[in-house]
Design an enzyme around this catalytic site. Structure first.
Site, PDB file in Angstrom:
ATOM      1  N   CYS A 261       0.880  -1.184   0.000  1.00 54.71           N
ATOM      2  CA  CYS A 261       0.000   0.000   0.000  1.00 54.71           C
ATOM      3  C   CYS A 261       0.907   1.221   0.000  1.00 54.71           C
ATOM      4  O   CYS A 261       1.073   1.891   1.021  1.00 54.71           O
ATOM      5  CB  CYS A 261      -0.902   0.007   1.220  1.00 54.71           C
ATOM      6  SG  CYS A 261      -1.754  -1.566   1.535  1.00 54.71           S
ATOM      7  N   GLY A 263       1.277   4.346  -1.470  1.00 56.22           N
ATOM      8  CA  GLY A 263       1.082   5.784  -1.493  1.00 56.22           C
ATOM      9  C   GLY A 263       1.143   6.431  -0.126  1.00 56.22           C
ATOM     10  O   GLY A 263       0.713   5.829   0.861  1.00 56.22           O
ATOM     11  N   PRO A 264       1.716   7.635  -0.050  1.00 61.59           N
ATOM     12  CA  PRO A 264       2.284   8.451  -1.131  1.00 61.59           C
ATOM     13  C   PRO A 264       3.748   8.164  -1.456  1.00 61.59           C
ATOM     14  O   PRO A 264       4.335   8.839  -2.279  1.00 61.59           O
ATOM     15  CB  PRO A 264       2.140   9.879  -0.598  1.00 61.59           C
ATOM     16  CG  PRO A 264       2.291   9.727   0.879  1.00 61.59           C
ATOM     17  CD  PRO A 264       1.643   8.403   1.223  1.00 61.59           C
ATOM     18  N   GLY A 265       4.371   7.187  -0.791  1.00 61.20           N
ATOM     19  CA  GLY A 265       5.687   6.748  -1.233  1.00 61.20           C
ATOM     20  C   GLY A 265       6.853   7.021  -0.327  1.00 61.20           C
ATOM     21  O   GLY A 265       7.994   6.729  -0.691  1.00 61.20           O
ATOM     22  N   GLY A 266       6.628   7.551   0.865  1.00 64.28           N
ATOM     23  CA  GLY A 266       7.749   7.831   1.763  1.00 64.28           C
ATOM     24  C   GLY A 266       8.483   6.571   2.182  1.00 64.28           C
ATOM     25  O   GLY A 266       9.713   6.491   2.101  1.00 64.28           O
ATOM     26  N   LYS A 267       7.737   5.561   2.657  1.00 61.97           N
ATOM     27  CA  LYS A 267       8.383   4.312   3.065  1.00 61.97           C
ATOM     28  C   LYS A 267       8.954   3.594   1.855  1.00 61.97           C
ATOM     29  O   LYS A 267      10.008   2.948   1.947  1.00 61.97           O
ATOM     30  CB  LYS A 267       7.395   3.426   3.819  1.00 61.97           C
ATOM     31  CG  LYS A 267       6.951   3.988   5.164  1.00 61.97           C
ATOM     32  CD  LYS A 267       6.079   2.993   5.897  1.00 61.97           C
ATOM     33  CE  LYS A 267       5.507   3.606   7.161  1.00 61.97           C
ATOM     34  NZ  LYS A 267       4.522   4.666   6.872  1.00 61.97           N
ATOM     35  N   GLU A 286       0.172   0.588  -5.567  1.00 61.14           N
ATOM     36  CA  GLU A 286      -0.764   1.571  -5.023  1.00 61.14           C
ATOM     37  C   GLU A 286      -2.071   1.507  -5.809  1.00 61.14           C
ATOM     38  O   GLU A 286      -2.073   1.467  -7.043  1.00 61.14           O
ATOM     39  CB  GLU A 286      -0.170   2.981  -5.092  1.00 61.14           C
ATOM     40  CG  GLU A 286      -1.129   4.106  -4.775  1.00 61.14           C
ATOM     41  CD  GLU A 286      -1.847   3.968  -3.448  1.00 61.14           C
ATOM     42  OE1 GLU A 286      -3.069   4.211  -3.408  1.00 61.14           O
ATOM     43  OE2 GLU A 286      -1.184   3.610  -2.447  1.00 61.14           O
ATOM     44  N   ASP A 331       1.709  -1.484   5.027  1.00 64.60           N
ATOM     45  CA  ASP A 331       1.414  -0.281   5.812  1.00 64.60           C
ATOM     46  C   ASP A 331      -0.021   0.103   5.472  1.00 64.60           C
ATOM     47  O   ASP A 331      -0.276   0.854   4.543  1.00 64.60           O
ATOM     48  CB  ASP A 331       2.398   0.828   5.447  1.00 64.60           C
ATOM     49  CG  ASP A 331       2.160   2.096   6.239  1.00 64.60           C
ATOM     50  OD1 ASP A 331       1.384   2.066   7.213  1.00 64.60           O
ATOM     51  OD2 ASP A 331       2.731   3.143   5.867  1.00 64.60           O
ATOM     52  N   CYS A 384      -0.290   3.396  11.406  1.00 66.60           N
ATOM     53  CA  CYS A 384      -0.031   4.647  12.119  1.00 66.60           C
ATOM     54  C   CYS A 384      -1.182   4.878  13.096  1.00 66.60           C
ATOM     55  O   CYS A 384      -1.878   5.892  13.044  1.00 66.60           O
ATOM     56  CB  CYS A 384       0.113   5.812  11.142  1.00 66.60           C
ATOM     57  SG  CYS A 384       0.699   7.318  11.964  1.00 66.60           S
TER      58      CYS A 384
END
Length: 445
Positions: A261, A263-267, A286, A331, A384
């Site tokens: 999952c 988006g938005p792509g930080g991990k 995504e 995530d 989170c």
């Protein structure tokens, strides 16, 4: 007979922009932090700082302020025009929580209401806010909390819905509950992260993160950092960095990695660099096309070989063969209760009724993650949110896996163990309240 002269109204730039930001949040579902960033360029530096505190503080304490406004007006909130209610919320925050003289808060709020809503509401706004100003913040809390139990008073004082306070009380020692809720009301310093192999932490020009070797804390505009502007670094909470690092440290077979999952792509951006160091590549999946574009942008700086791949795919209906990956990050979408520091309005948007739909999706995505990893491969289940219904309860229903000792893979982080799981907290670790479970897929047959 001549009619009375109409009052001369004064438009205050910072309060006007704050009003429009708050209207976008309450009426259109905008995120306060994104809307603030979008509109901040219209103001001077001093006005922008005032507007940020006005909007963020109002969003953070909105539920408490609404109770104050109901008591001061003698009316239910539903009988107030939404635009008028937002003016009253902004005025209440100035009166009870900012160093704004009462006469200034009253006058500017009345002018704002007259200019933005109409002269007809000026008298109502003036009358209600004068009643608000009759008590200070503590007096209002004492008045409203008189008939509440301990959790109710804590929810009122720390500006959280009661259901969130009750959920956190299930997973935190009673002595820490107040500190945990208070930490949600302190805006964090932005945290940056390098893309491994593309930039060094020294380039971030900040204070190195406490535990992540890839992060640094830095005030100011992240876009002003060349490495961020070039895509060799990004913005990411240290908690998110740590859960990705734990997955990379787990013993697993060789093979590609999957961000289920993304988006938005930080991990994804951090995992991609860690995967390259492991001699493999990351596939970032995504569901939503516009979010997939954000993922691809976060990954744009990585070159061949082993350049990460972004695909549009439904995580509940995998577009790949079972057992294709060595490591999978799930995530999952969640209530986001662990990020209330950064999204203060979300505490009032979420409801307990959101949980059943979310937890069903979380179980489905975790099941996909497990079938996507090869035998002996590792799945990181991440939320989170510290809400037990979204964390340990979901993992408890997983089949065909062995739960690993996740805290052992982050030995440098103190007080993060929740049994075999990692649970980070703002008041303990200065991070979002990230939950991590590491699961090894059992041999088939």
């Amino acid at each position: 007979m001549s009619r009375p002269a109409r009052p001369r109204r004064r438009r205050d730039a910072a309060r006007t922009v704050a009003y429009h930001v708050l209207r976008a949040v309450t009426a259109d579902g905008a995120y306060a932090n994104l809307e603030l960033a979008r509109q901040r360029s219209r103001l001077s530096a001093a006005d922008a700082a005032f507007e940020t505190e006005l909007v963020a503080g109002t969003c953070r304490a909105m539920g408490t302020y609404d109770r104050v406004i109901e008591r001061a007006s003698g009316r239910r909130l539903g009988t107030l025009q939404p635009a008028v209610l937002d003016v009253l919320r902004l005025g209440t925050h100035q009166l009870l929580a900012m160093r704004v003289p009462a006469h200034a808060a009253l006058a500017t709020s009345v002018d704002l209401a007259a200019l933005e809503v109409g002269e007809r509401v000026a008298g109502l706004v003036n009358a209600v806010l004068r009643r608000v100003a009759a008590h200070d913040d503590q007096a209002w809390l004492d008045l409203l909390g008189a008939d509440e139990d301990e959790l109710g008073r804590l929810a009122l004082t720390r500006s959280h819905p009661r259901w969130i306070v009750e959920a956190w009380s299930r997973v935190l020692p009673a002595a820490e509950l107040d500190a945990a809720l208070a930490a949600n009301n302190v805006a964090p310093v932005p945290t940056l992260v390098v893309r491994p192999g593309l930039a060094d932490v020294a380039e971030l020009d900040g204070v190195p993160a406490r535990w992540s070797p890839y992060g640094a804390h830095r005030e100011g505009d992240p876009g002003a950092v060349p490495a961020v502007a070039e895509g060799r670094a990004g913005v990411q909470d240290e908690g998110s960095q740590l859960v990705a690092l734990a997955l990379a440290r787990a013993e697993a077979p060789e093979g590609p990695w999957l961000d289920l999952c993304a988006g938005p792509g930080g991990k994804s951006a951090l995992l991609a660099g860690l995967a390259r160091q492991d001699g493999t590549r990351l596939v970032a999946a995504e569901l939503q096309e516009h979010r997939a574009r954000l993922v691809a942008d976060n990954l744009r700086a990585y070159p061949e070989p082993n350049r990460p791949v972004t695909i549009v795919a439904d995580g509940t209906r995998p577009a790949w063969v079972e057992g294709s990956f060595a490591r999978v990050l799930a995530d999952v979408p969640c209530t986001g209760l662990g990020a209330l520091r950064r999204r203060p309005e979300s505490r009032w948007r979420r409801q307990p009724s959101d949980l059943p739909g979310l937890t069903a999706l979380q179980r489905s995505l975790l099941a996909t993650a497990i079938t996507s990893v090869r035998p002996d491969g590792v799945v990181a289940y991440v939320t989170c949110s510290p809400h037990p219904d979204e964390t340990s309860a979901v993992v408890a229903d997983a089949e065909g896996v062995t739960v690993l000792d996740a805290p052992a893979l982050l030995p440098e982080v103190p007080d993060a163990a929740a049994g075999p799981f990692v649970q980070l907290w703002p008041h303990r670790h200065g991070t979002d309240a990230m939950f991590l479970a590491l699961l090894r897929r059992d041999p088939i047959g």
